[in-house]
Design a protein around this motif. Structure first.
Motif, PDB file in Angstrom:
ATOM      1  N   MET A  91       0.844  -1.185   0.000  1.00  0.00           N
ATOM      2  CA  MET A  91       0.000   0.000   0.000  1.00  0.00           C
ATOM      3  C   MET A  91       0.875   1.229   0.000  1.00  0.00           C
ATOM      4  O   MET A  91       1.879   1.302   0.660  1.00  0.00           O
ATOM      5  CB  MET A  91      -0.866   0.017   1.244  1.00  0.00           C
ATOM      6  N   GLY A  92       0.432   2.195  -0.741  1.00  0.00           N
ATOM      7  CA  GLY A  92       1.161   3.455  -0.830  1.00  0.00           C
ATOM      8  C   GLY A  92       0.695   4.416   0.248  1.00  0.00           C
ATOM      9  O   GLY A  92      -0.014   4.064   1.196  1.00  0.00           O
ATOM     10  N   TYR A  93       1.027   5.630   0.100  1.00  0.00           N
ATOM     11  CA  TYR A  93       0.691   6.682   1.040  1.00  0.00           C
ATOM     12  C   TYR A  93      -0.818   6.855   1.122  1.00  0.00           C
ATOM     13  O   TYR A  93      -1.515   6.929   0.115  1.00  0.00           O
ATOM     14  CB  TYR A  93       1.356   7.989   0.591  1.00  0.00           C
ATOM     15  N   GLY A  94      -1.354   6.917   2.306  1.00  0.00           N
ATOM     16  CA  GLY A  94      -2.783   7.174   2.525  1.00  0.00           C
ATOM     17  C   GLY A  94      -3.682   6.050   2.030  1.00  0.00           C
ATOM     18  O   GLY A  94      -4.850   6.276   1.752  1.00  0.00           O
ATOM     19  N   GLY A  95      -3.141   4.852   1.912  1.00  0.00           N
ATOM     20  CA  GLY A  95      -3.957   3.738   1.480  1.00  0.00           C
ATOM     21  C   GLY A  95      -4.107   3.613  -0.025  1.00  0.00           C
ATOM     22  O   GLY A  95      -4.784   2.719  -0.519  1.00  0.00           O
ATOM     23  N   VAL A 149      -2.862   2.810  -3.849  1.00  0.00           N
ATOM     24  CA  VAL A 149      -1.916   1.925  -4.514  1.00  0.00           C
ATOM     25  C   VAL A 149      -0.910   2.791  -5.255  1.00  0.00           C
ATOM     26  O   VAL A 149      -1.283   3.778  -5.886  1.00  0.00           O
ATOM     27  CB  VAL A 149      -2.662   0.997  -5.505  1.00  0.00           C
ATOM     28  N   SER A 150       0.357   2.410  -5.163  1.00  0.00           N
ATOM     29  CA  SER A 150       1.384   3.204  -5.832  1.00  0.00           C
ATOM     30  C   SER A 150       1.220   3.104  -7.343  1.00  0.00           C
ATOM     31  O   SER A 150       0.759   2.115  -7.878  1.00  0.00           O
ATOM     32  CB  SER A 150       2.783   2.721  -5.422  1.00  0.00           C
ATOM     33  N   ALA A 151       1.599   4.162  -8.010  1.00  0.00           N
ATOM     34  CA  ALA A 151       1.442   4.237  -9.469  1.00  0.00           C
ATOM     35  C   ALA A 151       2.447   3.325 -10.147  1.00  0.00           C
ATOM     36  O   ALA A 151       3.582   3.179  -9.699  1.00  0.00           O
ATOM     37  CB  ALA A 151       1.653   5.664  -9.938  1.00  0.00           C
ATOM     38  N   LYS A 152       2.022   2.703 -11.227  1.00  0.00           N
ATOM     39  CA  LYS A 152       2.930   1.889 -12.030  1.00  0.00           C
ATOM     40  C   LYS A 152       3.350   2.735 -13.224  1.00  0.00           C
ATOM     41  O   LYS A 152       2.560   3.010 -14.111  1.00  0.00           O
ATOM     42  CB  LYS A 152       2.232   0.632 -12.507  1.00  0.00           C
TER      43      LYS A 152
END
Length: 131
Positions: free
Chosen positions: A1-5, A7-10
């Motif tokens: 999980m990325g920042y703030g829930g 999903v990190s960008a691909k």
């Protein structure tokens, strides 16, 4: 999980440089391994003349580099110069120019990627044969 829930960008992979593209264009694992050996020797021992000159008429070099599509082009892209000496083609590192470990890493990355791709191809062929 990325920042703030989230999903990190691909992001798409970065475009390869001209040198990386030239080395990746070689599809012979044996040729890429020989390019690695030649450039590594030239990088580690830059003053040694025998590592700064490769005769393309040498039977071993001719069978591996000369017959592999794009291998000589990759060497030229890495900084070698294609010259004619005594009536035969020779790859030479120009005087005053030195190979770097960054170039060695580029060849290593291409070698690892090609090796992985070939293993995946064999694995996929074996799976399809068993089905």
């Amino acid at each position: 999980m990325g920042y703030g829930g989230y999903v990190s960008a691909k992001l798409p992979p970065p475009k390869p440089s001209d040198v990386e593209a030239a080395v990746q264009a070689v599809k012979s694992l044996e040729a890429v391994e020989m390019i690695h050996k030649l450039i590594y020797n030239c990088t580690v021992q830059p003053k040694e003349e025998k590592f700064r000159r490769v005769r393309l008429a040498n039977p071993k070099i001719k069978s591996v580099l000369g017959d592999a599509a794009g291998a000589v082009d990759a060497m030229v892209a890495l900084g070698w110069a294609l010259e004619e000496a005594e009536g035969e083609p020779v790859l030479v590192v120009p005087s005053g120019k030195y190979m770097t470990m960054q170039q060695v890493r580029i060849v290593e990355a291409a070698r690892d990627k090609l090796s992985k791709d070939l293993k995946d191809q064999v694995r996929h062929n074996n799976v399809s044969l068993m089905a």
